[in-house]
Design a protein around this motif. Structure first.
Motif, PDB file in Angstrom:
ATOM      1  N   ARG A 188      32.991   6.255  73.378  1.00 21.43           N
ATOM      2  CA  ARG A 188      32.567   4.867  73.571  1.00 21.43           C
ATOM      3  C   ARG A 188      33.549   4.133  74.489  1.00 21.43           C
ATOM      4  N   ALA A 189      34.837   4.351  74.277  1.00 22.81           N
ATOM      5  CA  ALA A 189      35.847   3.699  75.116  1.00 22.81           C
ATOM      6  C   ALA A 189      35.795   4.234  76.546  1.00 22.81           C
ATOM      7  N   LEU A 190      35.530   5.529  76.677  1.00 25.96           N
ATOM      8  CA  LEU A 190      35.460   6.131  78.012  1.00 25.96           C
ATOM      9  C   LEU A 190      34.290   5.556  78.804  1.00 25.96           C
ATOM     10  N   LEU A 191      33.139   5.418  78.164  1.00 25.43           N
ATOM     11  CA  LEU A 191      31.980   4.852  78.846  1.00 25.43           C
ATOM     12  C   LEU A 191      32.211   3.386  79.217  1.00 25.43           C
ATOM     13  N   ALA A 192      32.854   2.642  78.313  1.00 24.00           N
ATOM     14  CA  ALA A 192      33.083   1.217  78.554  1.00 24.00           C
ATOM     15  C   ALA A 192      34.111   0.975  79.649  1.00 24.00           C
ATOM     16  N   SER A 193      34.969   1.965  79.898  1.00 22.10           N
ATOM     17  CA  SER A 193      36.047   1.765  80.871  1.00 22.10           C
ATOM     18  C   SER A 193      35.546   1.700  82.309  1.00 22.10           C
ATOM     19  N   GLY A 194      34.426   2.345  82.596  1.00 21.10           N
ATOM     20  CA  GLY A 194      33.900   2.349  83.955  1.00 21.10           C
ATOM     21  C   GLY A 194      34.538   3.362  84.871  1.00 21.10           C
ATOM     22  N   ILE A 195      35.513   4.141  84.377  1.00 20.66           N
ATOM     23  CA  ILE A 195      36.214   5.091  85.258  1.00 20.66           C
ATOM     24  C   ILE A 195      35.343   6.286  85.633  1.00 20.66           C
ATOM     25  N   LEU A 196      34.226   6.467  84.921  1.00 13.73           N
ATOM     26  CA  LEU A 196      33.351   7.596  85.231  1.00 13.73           C
ATOM     27  C   LEU A 196      32.480   7.332  86.453  1.00 13.73           C
ATOM     28  N   GLY A 197      32.476   6.097  86.947  1.00 14.80           N
ATOM     29  CA  GLY A 197      31.724   5.790  88.149  1.00 14.80           C
ATOM     30  C   GLY A 197      30.227   5.798  87.910  1.00 14.80           C
TER      31      GLY A 197
END
Length: 492
Positions: A275-284
């Motif tokens: 959830r934190a990874l998706l919210a961070s936006g770093i995945l482009g």
């Protein structure tokens, strides 16, 4: 070949019509054994057909991305079944060098046992799995001997017995477990996500290589700590335990209330980290959209807060969980009315390319080629009428297609074509795929229902009701047979 196939068809027809009641108990079991042996031997023919198909490069000639895709299209089998058949043919089939000379099978003793009809597909699979797990450091002569032992055992044992014997052989060949090297680890690595079962849970299994395990351990140590990320405790801190914003007293109190098992804490930590990874936006972005969770649901389910919503990756989740996710900033919620018309796209800007894709994700659910189960996350937007030939980039002229299926659309041999089902037809407005002649000589348009199972069930229900009605009317129209004075049928 045609004569043999005709003989098989005639024999099967005769067996289907045979009366088994006249067989004795011994004859019945003997019939079962003989039939099983014949079916086992027939699978060898399947291996040879796959070998011939590959050596002719037939998948490429007919426009298929792989042999598996050709088998699925021609035989209408599942992707799993196609994979099993191809894997078996690679290990047990008789392949040929460029000179035409036959190449011995990878598992020659196993292939011979199957040709004799003594072992079946499950026996062969158990042997392949055992041989696959033997470390590269083991000598080739020992591997050959192991295959011979297992194949001989399989001729008189069950697949489960062969599997157990394989474990014993592995322990014998590598008693200290120190023969595994980097090549073995690369070969064995993988994470398998099973299909969602009826309770919406997804099984997961696999092997992590040493580096992945080393990366995962510190994440779980901080995120799976007792008291952290507990979905059952509204006062449980979220994120990493060592984050400066985490109140130490609050964490200690939450840890005291935490009754989860270690696997449950690992699961909750993994979910919160994603959830934190998706919210961070770093995945482009992915295929023109931000990497995010895209959820679709209908208005009636929202009103009643029951049922399930769907995701762009083909998964399902309860409505209550979907609404909880929608409260956060990163998922996109797509809401449909009772007629399947978009009410809300979870977006504030006007209709644009990204929003068109969101609408297609919600409407199509995934690749629209019949038989393909690729979810929306694995697809691209496709012009139903080729853009280079004047096709418009309008929402009603677009559909979703995965890369493999999209490549099947061409004017050459084996090419598929797409069109929108016309008004007045059963599936008006849906994307129809017209198969090439080798799939269907009549080239009857097809619609994919993999992502809309309710449509399939409704269609089956209508057909069943129609058959039932036809049978009822047929019985009513049949004339009554005359009966004698005693009520018995008269004999003419």
């Amino acid at each position: 070949m045609q004569g043999h196939l005709s003989a098989i068809a005639d024999a099967v027809e005769g067996l289907c019509d045979s009366d088994l009641t006249g067989l004795s108990d011994d004859e019945l079991t003997d019939t079962m054994r003989r039939l099983e042996k014949t079916l086992r031997r027939a699978s060898v023919v399947g291996h040879n057909l796959i070998v011939e198909t590959v050596e002719r490069s037939l998948p490429g000639k007919l426009g298929h991305k792989s042999l598996n895709k050709l088998l699925i299209g021609v035989l209408r089998i599942s992707a799993a079944d196609a994979s099993v058949r191809v894997t078996a043919a690679k290990a047990l089939g008789t392949w040929h060098a460029l000179s035409g000379q036959s190449i011995p099978a990878d598992l020659p003793e196993t292939a011979a046992a199957q040709r004799d009809g003594d072992i079946g597909a499950d026996h062969a699979r158990a042997i392949r799995e055992a041989i696959r797990k033997i470390p590269h450091a083991v000598s080739s002569s020992d591997v050959t001997a192991a295959e011979q032992i297992l194949a001989e055992l399989a001729r008189s044992a069950t697949p489960e017995d062969v599997e157990k014997a394989g474990h014993t052989l592995l322990a014998h060949l590598n008693p200290d477990g120190n023969l595994t090297d980097e090549r073995d680890r690369k070969r064995l690595r993988g994470i398998r996500l099973g299909r969602q079962v009826q309770n919406l849970m997804t099984p997961i299994s696999g092997h992590l290589d040493p580096e992945t395990r080393a990366l995962l351990d510190p994440i779980l140590a901080k995120w799976a700590r007792p008291g952290m990320n507990n979905p059952d405790d509204p006062e449980s801190p979220t994120g990493a335990a060592e984050h400066p914003g985490v109140d130490r007293d609050q964490l200690a109190a939450a840890a005291g209330r935490d009754t989860r098992t270690a696997p449950q804490r690992n699961h909750d930590a993994f979910k919160e980290a994603l959830r934190a990874l998706l919210a961070s936006g770093i995945l482009g972005s992915h295929r023109g959209l931000p990497v995010t969770a895209i959820i679709t649901m209908t208005l009636d389910r929202l009103e009643h807060a029951t049922g399930v919503a769907t995701t762009a990756s083909g998964g399902t989740l309860p409505i209550r969980d979907a609404l909880t996710m929608a409260q956060r900033s990163h998922p996109v919620l797509v809401l449909f009315d009772h007629n399947g018309r978009p009410l809300h796209l979870g977006r504030s800007k006007r209709l644009a390319t990204a929003d068109q894709r969101l609408a297609l994700i919600a409407a199509d659910g995934g690749c629209t080629r019949p038989g393909c189960d690729a979810p929306a996350t694995m697809t691209a937007v496709h012009h139903i009428h080729d853009w280079s030939k004047g096709g418009a980039t309008d929402i009603d002229a677009l559909t979703l297609g995965c890369d493999g299926c999209h490549a099947l659309i061409h004017d050459g041999p084996g090419g598929w074509h797409t069109r929108t089902a016309p008004e007045g037809t059963e599936y008006a407005g849906h994307t129809e795929w017209i198969p090439p002649p080798h799939i269907d000589p009549d080239r009857k348009p097809r619609v994919n229902h993999r992502h809309h199972p309710k449509v399939i069930l409704e269609r089956a229900r209508r057909k069943a009701n129609a058959h039932k009605y036809a049978d009822t009317m047929s019985r009513r129209e049949q004339p009554q047979r005359p009966t004698g004075s005693d009520g018995a049928d008269e004999i003419p």
